[in-house]
Motif scaffolding. Structure first.
Motif, short mmCIF file in Angstrom:
data_model
loop_
_atom_site.label_atom_id
_atom_site.label_comp_id
_atom_site.label_asym_id
_atom_site.label_seq_id
_atom_site.Cartn_x
_atom_site.Cartn_y
_atom_site.Cartn_z
N VAL A 1 -2.28 8.94 0.09
CA VAL A 1 -1.25 7.85 0.52
C VAL A 1 -1.25 7.00 -0.52
CG1 VAL A 1 -0.85 6.18 2.39
CG2 VAL A 1 -2.13 8.25 2.87
N LEU A 2 0.21 6.67 -1.10
CA LEU A 2 0.46 5.62 -1.94
C LEU A 2 0.96 4.23 -0.94
CD1 LEU A 2 0.96 4.07 -4.75
CD2 LEU A 2 3.45 5.21 -4.54
N ILE A 3 0.41 2.94 -1.20
CA ILE A 3 0.70 1.86 -0.57
C ILE A 3 1.44 1.04 -1.30
CG2 ILE A 3 -0.51 -0.15 0.42
CD1 ILE A 3 -2.70 1.37 1.34
N VAL A 4 2.55 0.57 -1.00
CA VAL A 4 3.75 -0.33 -1.57
C VAL A 4 3.63 -1.68 -1.00
CG1 VAL A 4 5.79 -0.50 -2.71
CG2 VAL A 4 4.90 1.90 -2.40
N GLU A 5 2.94 -2.64 -1.34
CA GLU A 5 2.67 -3.98 -0.76
C GLU A 5 2.54 -4.91 -1.68
OE1 GLU A 5 2.63 -6.93 1.51
OE2 GLU A 5 3.11 -5.16 2.83
N ASP A 6 3.42 -6.08 -1.74
CA ASP A 6 2.83 -6.98 -2.50
C ASP A 6 1.95 -8.06 -1.92
OD1 ASP A 6 4.78 -8.04 -0.59
OD2 ASP A 6 5.62 -9.45 -2.01
N GLU A 7 1.59 -8.21 -0.65
CA GLU A 7 0.75 -9.17 -0.11
C GLU A 7 -0.82 -8.57 -0.13
OE1 GLU A 7 1.72 -11.30 3.28
OE2 GLU A 7 3.86 -10.90 3.27
#
Length: 269
Positions: A146-152
């Motif tokens: 799983v790739l997580i794309v999240e800026d927080e």
């Protein structure tokens, strides 16, 4: 209050519930087009025979009618069973009937057990059992990347923890569109968990589309504080969508559901 006022209130309530029925339907089928067809059929059936509205509030009535149609159709998923989709079909065939539906309705759509029992036409005890059975059965899904794309940072850490607890490997965390694509090319993920608004004001939607274009179709779960902006029916929409603030159970359920499918509808801005 006039007779017209209750009718208008019902219509408004159905209008508010329909986008979320469409989200639920897409999560069941894995595709926007097929999910939307079932949602539209449920609305049409309810408008033709509104007896369910005499028994239930509008939101419950709409999902109740959908479920009856869904069961009568044999609870199908994606229309093209190839590759991982074929594996999904085989796996789904082994699940307890109504368990996957119960988990999505309870964990993602937020139906408490008393309302869930009305939607599924079972007792509250049976509804509770179905949710617990689904949790156990869905936990057996094959582990993936799983790739997580999240800026927080705090949210990203929370998502990492949930994904890892499910037995999946996190291939990386990206805060921007470019970094997401870069990480995906280094180690191709089986699933992308993606925020909509990223750190440099780039779009998570664009990032997901870039990844799908480069690597081929795979499930994408979008996370947003404004799900209604993506549930308009006016353009392609994601098959899997979680609203912020989310619960751990929502994430766990969505990830498990998405891992059943090898493709998602791309979402063009």
């Amino acid at each position: 209050m006039t007779d017209a006022e209750p009718s208008a209130n019902r219509t408004d309530a159905l209008g508010e519930a329909l986008p979320y029925l469409r989200r639920y339907a897409r999560a069941l089928t894995g595709r926007q087009a097929s999910g939307d067809r079932y949602a539209a059929a449920a609305l049409e059936a309810l408008l033709e025979d509104d007896s369910a509205l005499d028994r239930f509030p509008p939101r419950i009535a709409l999902f109740h009618v959908f479920h009856r149609l869904w069961v009568s159709a044999g609870a199908p998923v994606a229309e093209t069973p190839e590759g991982l989709e074929a594996a999904a079909q085989r796996h789904l065939a082994q699940l307890t009937p109504n368990s996957r539906e119960a988990l999505l309705l309870h964990a993602v759509e937020g139906f408490p057990l008393d309302e869930l029992s009305q939607v599924l036409e079972v007792s509250q005890e049976e509804a509770r059992d179905l949710v617990e059975i689904a949790r156990r059965e869905m936990s057996d899904v094959t582990a993936g990347k799983v790739l997580i794309v999240e800026d927080e940072a705090i949210i990203a850490m929370d998502l990492e923890s949930v994904v890892a607890d499910l037995g999946h490997k996190v291939t990386g965390v990206a805060r921007t569109r470019d970094r997401a694509v870069e990480l995906a090319k280094v180690e191709a993920p089986d699933l992308v968990l993606c925020d909509i608004q990223l750190a440099d004001n780039s779009s998570g939607i664009d990032a997901a589309n870039d990844i799908l274009e480069a690597l081929g179709e795979r499930p994408v779960i979008f996370i947003t504080a404004f799900p209604e902006r993506l549930l308009t029916g006016e353009r392609p929409e994601p098959a899997f969508l979680i609203a912020k603030p989310y619960s751990e159970e929502q994430v766990r359920s969505a990830v498990s559901q998405a891992m059943f499918f090898s493709s998602t509808e791309t979402l063009r801005a």
